[in-house]
Design an enzyme around this catalytic site. Structure first.
Site, short mmCIF file in Angstrom:
data_model
loop_
_atom_site.label_atom_id
_atom_site.label_comp_id
_atom_site.label_asym_id
_atom_site.label_seq_id
_atom_site.Cartn_x
_atom_site.Cartn_y
_atom_site.Cartn_z
N ARG A 54 38.74 8.26 34.28
CA ARG A 54 37.84 9.15 33.52
C ARG A 54 38.64 9.98 32.50
O ARG A 54 38.11 10.40 31.48
CB ARG A 54 37.05 10.07 34.47
CG ARG A 54 36.12 11.03 33.73
CD ARG A 54 34.96 11.55 34.59
NE ARG A 54 35.41 12.12 35.84
CZ ARG A 54 35.98 13.33 35.98
NH1 ARG A 54 36.15 14.10 34.94
NH2 ARG A 54 36.37 13.76 37.16
N TYR A 107 19.76 8.01 13.17
CA TYR A 107 19.52 7.15 14.33
C TYR A 107 18.62 7.91 15.32
O TYR A 107 18.83 9.12 15.54
CB TYR A 107 20.86 6.79 14.97
CG TYR A 107 20.71 5.96 16.21
CD1 TYR A 107 20.30 4.63 16.12
CD2 TYR A 107 20.92 6.50 17.47
CE1 TYR A 107 20.13 3.87 17.26
CE2 TYR A 107 20.75 5.74 18.62
CZ TYR A 107 20.36 4.43 18.50
OH TYR A 107 20.18 3.68 19.63
N ASP A 178 28.53 8.99 11.24
CA ASP A 178 28.24 7.80 12.03
C ASP A 178 28.42 6.59 11.10
O ASP A 178 27.65 6.40 10.15
CB ASP A 178 26.81 7.90 12.57
CG ASP A 178 26.45 6.73 13.49
OD1 ASP A 178 27.03 5.64 13.35
OD2 ASP A 178 25.56 6.92 14.36
N LYS A 203 27.63 -2.40 18.61
CA LYS A 203 27.12 -3.11 17.43
C LYS A 203 28.23 -3.98 16.83
O LYS A 203 28.74 -4.85 17.51
CB LYS A 203 26.56 -2.09 16.44
CG LYS A 203 25.67 -1.01 17.09
CD LYS A 203 24.38 -1.55 17.67
CE LYS A 203 23.62 -0.54 18.53
NZ LYS A 203 23.31 0.74 17.88
#
Ligand SMILES: *Cc1c(COP(=O)(O)O)cnc(C)c1O
Length: 385
Positions: A54, A107, A178, A203
């Site tokens: 983590r 988005y 972004d 993506k």
């Protein structure tokens, strides 16, 4: 070296004597120490010895370094999804009472997050267009902390004037971009004044519709360290296998992006000539409002775009008549996907918001894949018929 070479030759730590050609997968949740002090010291910083996945992992770090290199950043933080990266960046930067200036056409998940931050966390947001630096200047307040932009907006292909808007925000505002729709092959926002670049690696970067992930790339290491501290509290860590798949996808990024765009150009031109198509919103077409800006700012015009049919009935009929092209969410994979935004990705928008976003009932979004373009056109033509 150029990006086409760098995506193939991912840097990772050497072994002695020889080295694997593929990046090693460190599928472990933790790391054992022989020295207690090294263990303790490494827990407080992103660049110490690896302690617990983590907090950091060698495979994840390899991905972070590769994308930081492509974007021209100082460091990166890989996350479990694109929304994980956006959350980590915004929550690490903002406190109650702070102000954000954000582009209007965002988005959907980002829009929902900003809405939540205003409703429940006391953050204020002013929305602006993607072109006018005066609009950004007018929106600035003493507590403006973040300017949030998207390189290419979904689904109309509008390109943000990153250098003009970033300059208008001034020195003290964190400029977050972004860059998912462009990928670092088409645009590197840090060159245009961004401090943080976020991606959904689900993506184009992963590129094969087989992995969910995100990444934030930082121009300055203090922004990276602050966001890293917050991300380990949020727990948006990238899993090593997801990072490994993304690295594997990255190797063909340059080839894929070029082929995606060649196919997009073929389809956009043919759609523009079809009698059933009212408009095509691909920035590579000379009559697209962002054509000149895209030609200046981007190394290509991208391959996810929209076009308009007559009305909602026509839009719905078209997406279900396709046979080769899948009706599915997401984008940037090798296969061509189609979406009816008014029914799915943008269903929460009011009539007025849809109009402002350039979406009608007849709007169709295509994520153009790397198949043979004539096969794609044959399917699209039969569905249009
Ligand atoms: C998909 C997407 C996201 C969110 O990414 P996830 O990996 O789905 O969490 C953010 N921004 C853009 C532009 C996207 O296309």
């Amino acid at each position: 070296m150029r990006p086409e070479t760098r995506v193939v030759h991912t840097a990772f730590p050497d072994l002695e004597g020889s080295r694997p050609l593929a990046v090693p997968l460190h599928q472990t949740s933790g790391f054992a120490f022989t020295d207690l002090d090294t263990f303790a010291e490494s827990m407080n910083k992103p660049d110490g010895a690896f302690v617990y996945t983590r907090l950091g992992n060698p495979t994840v770090r390899t991905l972070e370094n590769a994308i930081a290199d492509l974007e021209g950043g100082a460091a990166a933080l890989a996350t479990s999804s694109g929304m994980g990266a956006i959350n980590a960046v915004l929550l690490a930067a903002l406190s109650a009472g702070d102000h954000v200036i954000a582009q209007r056409s965002l988005y959907g998940g980002t829009h929902a997050l900003l809405h939540d931050l205003t409703q429940r966390w006391g953050v204020e947001v002013t929305y602006v267009g993607g072109h006018d630096p005066d609009e950004v200047r007018a929106a600035l307040r003493p507590r403006t902390r973040v300017l949030y932009l998207e390189t290419i907006s979904n689904p109309t292909g509008h390109v943000s004037d990153l250098p003009a808007l970033a300059a208008a925000a001034g020195e003290d505002v964190l400029v977050v971009v972004d860059n998912t729709f462009a990928s670092p092959l088409l645009c590197r926002p840090i060159e245009h004044g961004a401090h943080v670049v976020v991606h959904s690696t689900t993506k184009y970067l992963g590129g094969h519709s087989d992995v969910t992930g995100g990444i934030a790339v930082f121009a300055r290491s203090d922004d990276h360290v602050r966001t890293w501290h917050h991300s380990i509290e949020l727990g948006v860590t990238a899993d090593p296998f997801a990072a490994w798949l993304t690295i594997r996808g990255l190797r063909t990024l340059a080839l894929r992006v070029r082929r995606h765009e060649e196919n997009a150009a073929v389809l956009a031109h043919r759609l523009a000539e079809h009698p059933s198509v009212r408009a095509v919103h691909w920035p590579g077409l000379p009559d697209h409002p962002s054509h000149a800006l895209a030609a200046k700012l981007l190394d290509g015009f991208g391959s996810t775009f929209s076009f308009d049919l007559a009305d909602k009935a026509a839009g719905r009929a078209f997406v279900t008549a396709l046979e080769l092209v899948h009706l599915a969410p997401s984008l940037g994979g090798t296969e061509t996907l189609v979406l009816h935004p008014a029914s799915t990705s943008h269903r929460q928008l009011s009539e007025e918001e849809l109009r402002a976003a350039g979406i009608t009932g007849g709007t169709i979004r295509l994520s153009v894949g790397i198949e043979d373009p004539d096969d794609l056109w044959a399917d699209i033509a039969q569905a249009l018929a």
